[in-house]
Design a protein around this motif. Structure first.
Motif, PDB file in Angstrom:
ATOM      1  N   THR A 220      -2.592   6.315  -4.387  1.00  0.00           N
ATOM      2  CA  THR A 220      -3.372   6.265  -3.258  1.00  0.00           C
ATOM      3  C   THR A 220      -4.349   7.251  -3.054  1.00  0.00           C
ATOM      4  O   THR A 220      -4.797   7.966  -4.241  1.00  0.00           O
ATOM      5  CB  THR A 220      -2.335   6.312  -1.802  1.00  0.00           C
ATOM      6  N   ASP A 221      -4.739   8.010  -2.148  1.00  0.00           N
ATOM      7  CA  ASP A 221      -5.668   9.098  -1.865  1.00  0.00           C
ATOM      8  C   ASP A 221      -4.560  10.142  -2.525  1.00  0.00           C
ATOM      9  O   ASP A 221      -3.629  10.954  -1.827  1.00  0.00           O
ATOM     10  CB  ASP A 221      -6.054   9.290  -0.415  1.00  0.00           C
ATOM     11  N   ARG A 224      -3.672  13.277  -0.060  1.00  0.00           N
ATOM     12  CA  ARG A 224      -2.554  13.036   0.911  1.00  0.00           C
ATOM     13  C   ARG A 224      -1.045  13.157   0.112  1.00  0.00           C
ATOM     14  O   ARG A 224      -0.516  12.305  -0.342  1.00  0.00           O
ATOM     15  CB  ARG A 224      -2.704  11.509   1.414  1.00  0.00           C
ATOM     16  N   PRO A 233      -9.449   7.146   3.840  1.00  0.00           N
ATOM     17  CA  PRO A 233      -9.113   6.019   3.324  1.00  0.00           C
ATOM     18  C   PRO A 233     -10.347   5.529   2.049  1.00  0.00           C
ATOM     19  O   PRO A 233     -10.139   4.905   1.255  1.00  0.00           O
ATOM     20  CB  PRO A 233      -9.467   4.878   4.340  1.00  0.00           C
ATOM     21  N   CYS A 236      -9.194   6.140  -1.461  1.00  0.00           N
ATOM     22  CA  CYS A 236      -8.318   5.358  -1.849  1.00  0.00           C
ATOM     23  C   CYS A 236      -8.408   3.979  -2.190  1.00  0.00           C
ATOM     24  O   CYS A 236      -8.919   3.122  -1.742  1.00  0.00           O
ATOM     25  CB  CYS A 236      -7.111   5.283  -0.725  1.00  0.00           C
ATOM     26  N   ILE A 238      -6.211   1.559  -2.501  1.00  0.00           N
ATOM     27  CA  ILE A 238      -5.462   0.740  -1.733  1.00  0.00           C
ATOM     28  C   ILE A 238      -6.294   0.184  -0.569  1.00  0.00           C
ATOM     29  O   ILE A 238      -6.495  -0.881  -0.420  1.00  0.00           O
ATOM     30  CB  ILE A 238      -3.880   1.166  -1.350  1.00  0.00           C
ATOM     31  N   PHE A 239      -7.056   0.965  -0.119  1.00  0.00           N
ATOM     32  CA  PHE A 239      -8.126   0.819   0.805  1.00  0.00           C
ATOM     33  C   PHE A 239      -8.937  -0.075   0.599  1.00  0.00           C
ATOM     34  O   PHE A 239      -9.696  -1.014   1.041  1.00  0.00           O
ATOM     35  CB  PHE A 239      -8.344   2.146   1.713  1.00  0.00           C
ATOM     36  N   CYS A 258      -4.696   5.964   9.081  1.00  0.00           N
ATOM     37  CA  CYS A 258      -4.623   6.824   7.948  1.00  0.00           C
ATOM     38  C   CYS A 258      -5.159   8.061   8.138  1.00  0.00           C
ATOM     39  O   CYS A 258      -4.630   9.126   7.898  1.00  0.00           O
ATOM     40  CB  CYS A 258      -5.286   6.187   6.539  1.00  0.00           C
ATOM     41  N   ILE A 263       0.061   6.412  10.101  1.00  0.00           N
ATOM     42  CA  ILE A 263       0.923   5.354   9.146  1.00  0.00           C
ATOM     43  C   ILE A 263       1.121   6.181   7.861  1.00  0.00           C
ATOM     44  O   ILE A 263       0.288   6.901   7.340  1.00  0.00           O
ATOM     45  CB  ILE A 263       0.401   3.953   9.149  1.00  0.00           C
ATOM     46  N   GLY A 264       2.076   5.878   7.281  1.00  0.00           N
ATOM     47  CA  GLY A 264       2.471   6.118   5.733  1.00  0.00           C
ATOM     48  C   GLY A 264       1.847   5.214   4.862  1.00  0.00           C
ATOM     49  O   GLY A 264       1.460   3.972   5.326  1.00  0.00           O
ATOM     50  N   CYS A 265       1.691   5.587   3.423  1.00  0.00           N
ATOM     51  CA  CYS A 265       1.377   5.060   2.656  1.00  0.00           C
ATOM     52  C   CYS A 265       1.789   3.604   2.364  1.00  0.00           C
ATOM     53  O   CYS A 265       1.240   2.285   2.179  1.00  0.00           O
ATOM     54  CB  CYS A 265       0.979   5.586   1.451  1.00  0.00           C
ATOM     55  N   CYS A 268       0.993   0.861   5.135  1.00  0.00           N
ATOM     56  CA  CYS A 268      -0.314   0.459   4.762  1.00  0.00           C
ATOM     57  C   CYS A 268      -0.108  -0.520   3.520  1.00  0.00           C
ATOM     58  O   CYS A 268      -0.862  -1.728   3.737  1.00  0.00           O
ATOM     59  CB  CYS A 268      -1.102   1.623   4.301  1.00  0.00           C
TER      60      CYS A 268
HETATM   61 FE1  SF4 Z   1      -4.650   4.924   1.366  1.00  0.00          FE
HETATM   62 FE2  SF4 Z   1      -3.337   3.468   3.177  1.00  0.00          FE
HETATM   63 FE3  SF4 Z   1      -2.397   5.594   2.219  1.00  0.00          FE
HETATM   64 FE4  SF4 Z   1      -4.366   5.824   3.541  1.00  0.00          FE
HETATM   65  S1  SF4 Z   1      -2.581   5.269   4.174  1.00  0.00           S
HETATM   66  S2  SF4 Z   1      -4.117   7.034   1.838  1.00  0.00           S
HETATM   67  S3  SF4 Z   1      -5.615   4.052   2.999  1.00  0.00           S
HETATM   68  S4  SF4 Z   1      -2.508   3.971   1.216  1.00  0.00           S
END
Ligand code: SF4
Length: 329
Positions: A220-221, A224, A233, A236, A238-239, A258, A263-265, A268
């Motif tokens: 992910t990012d 983070r 995001p 990332c 995933i985003f 995010c 929220i946690g990854c 997400c």
């Molecule tokens: Fe990526 Fe989602 Fe985690 Fe943000 S919350 S870093 S968008 S995976």
């Protein structure tokens, strides 16, 4: 010509992944609404790298199945195999004679492939963009759905078209690139292009369990580090996948939460899993049905060959006339 034409080539190179789906297939499917589309399974292109002839026939069939399952409609569009319409290579030869080698040497994918396969730098690898130009202009396609990595090839096609038309008289329109709406999604490593050889793919026919196993460990990012860190995001992958698969309210929710560390990854990624499966499961169902009826798929490819051949023969007639060799055909 009543309806503008689209051409795109599909490499029969094994299982398709969601990068192929987002980067090219979706666009190809959408274009069927407004254009007459010719989609070629480009087996000659697949021969420019090492391949196993024992697997080729099956790969072509699998490729046709995957594209039809995803939404290519063979009643509306032409789905054909490149090597079954010999005019592709005939026209490529003619275009070879007007293409300076220096134009081909500067194509970035040639440089990349030469580095990846230093023991197999064959003439076809260098000439690939000329065959691609022939694939497109043989059908006088005006629109070509491409990923951004294909843009230099298309620019080369346009240069070849301009040169042909100015040397021999107008035959071909200059095709335009049509990019997909979503930026290219990267592989699960979040760095490289999604690619089978890098083992960083989610495949179109992966089960929900397989997809989750891959998503849950996907990068992910990178900044983070903890659940309590706000994320970014836009950095990332995933985003980016959310933007490709999720509805607007989920995209907005994930971006907002995010940034606020709300929220946690994993949360997400669970939302992404649901949205991705919602889109992929119907495709997987159709894949399974089509795999049960391989004869029907083969018939579709034979029918595609006939329709493509009619157009190809007509174009080559014009080309031969311009070159002064039509009297002998
Ligand atoms: Fe990526 Fe989602 Fe985690 Fe943000 S919350 S870093 S968008 S995976």
């Amino acid at each position: 010509m009543s309806q503008k034409r689209v051409f795109s080539g599909i490499q029969p190179s094994g299982r398709l992944h969601v990068g192929n789906y987002v980067g090219a297939m979706r666009n190809m499917i959408a274009l069927q609404k407004d254009y007459f589309c010719i989609y070629g399974i480009v087996d000659y292109h697949a021969m420019t790298v090492h391949f196993d002839p024992k697997e080729m026939e099956q790969s072509i069939l699998d490729c046709a199945i995957d594209y039809m399952a995803a939404g290519i409609d063979p009643d509306r569009s032409v789905l054909m195999v490149q090597s079954t319409v010999s005019e592709h290579t005939e026209l490529a030869w003619i275009l070879n004679t007007i293409t300076p080698i220096s134009w081909l040497l500067r194509v970035p994918t040639f440089k990349e492939k030469r580095e990846q396969n230093p023991d197999y730098v064959n003439m076809g690898l260098l000439d690939y963009p000329v065959l691609m130009a022939a694939d497109i202009v043989l059908y006088k396609a005006e629109v070509v759905p491409v990923g951004d990595d294909q843009l230099p090839h298309l620019e080369l096609t346009r240069e070849i078209v301009r040169r042909f038309n100015s040397l021999f008289g107008h035959v071909f329109p200059e095709p335009k690139a049509q990019l997909g709406e979503v930026a290219r999604i990267l592989g699960l490593d979040g760095v490289n292009k999604m690619s089978k050889s890098l083992d960083n793919c989610i495949y179109l026919d992966d089960s929900r369990e397989e997809i989750w196993k891959k998503l849950s460990t996907a990068v992910t990012d990178v900044r983070r580090k903890r659940r309590t860190d706000p994320g970014n995001p836009e950095e990332c992958n995933i985003f980016t996948m959310h933007k490709a698969f999720s509805k607007k309210e989920d995209i907005d929710y994930c971006a907002r939460e995010c940034r606020a560390a709300g929220i946690g990854c994993l949360d997400c990624k669970k939302i992404l899993l649901e949205n991705m499966c919602k889109e992929l499961e119907p495709i997987q169902k159709r894949q399974a049905q089509l795999r049960e009826d391989r004869d029907a798929v083969q018939e579709i490819l034979v029918r595609g060959r006939k329709r493509a051949k009619e157009i190809a023969v007509q174009t080559m007639g014009e080309v031969y006339t311009k070159l002064g060799i039509n009297a002998y055909h």
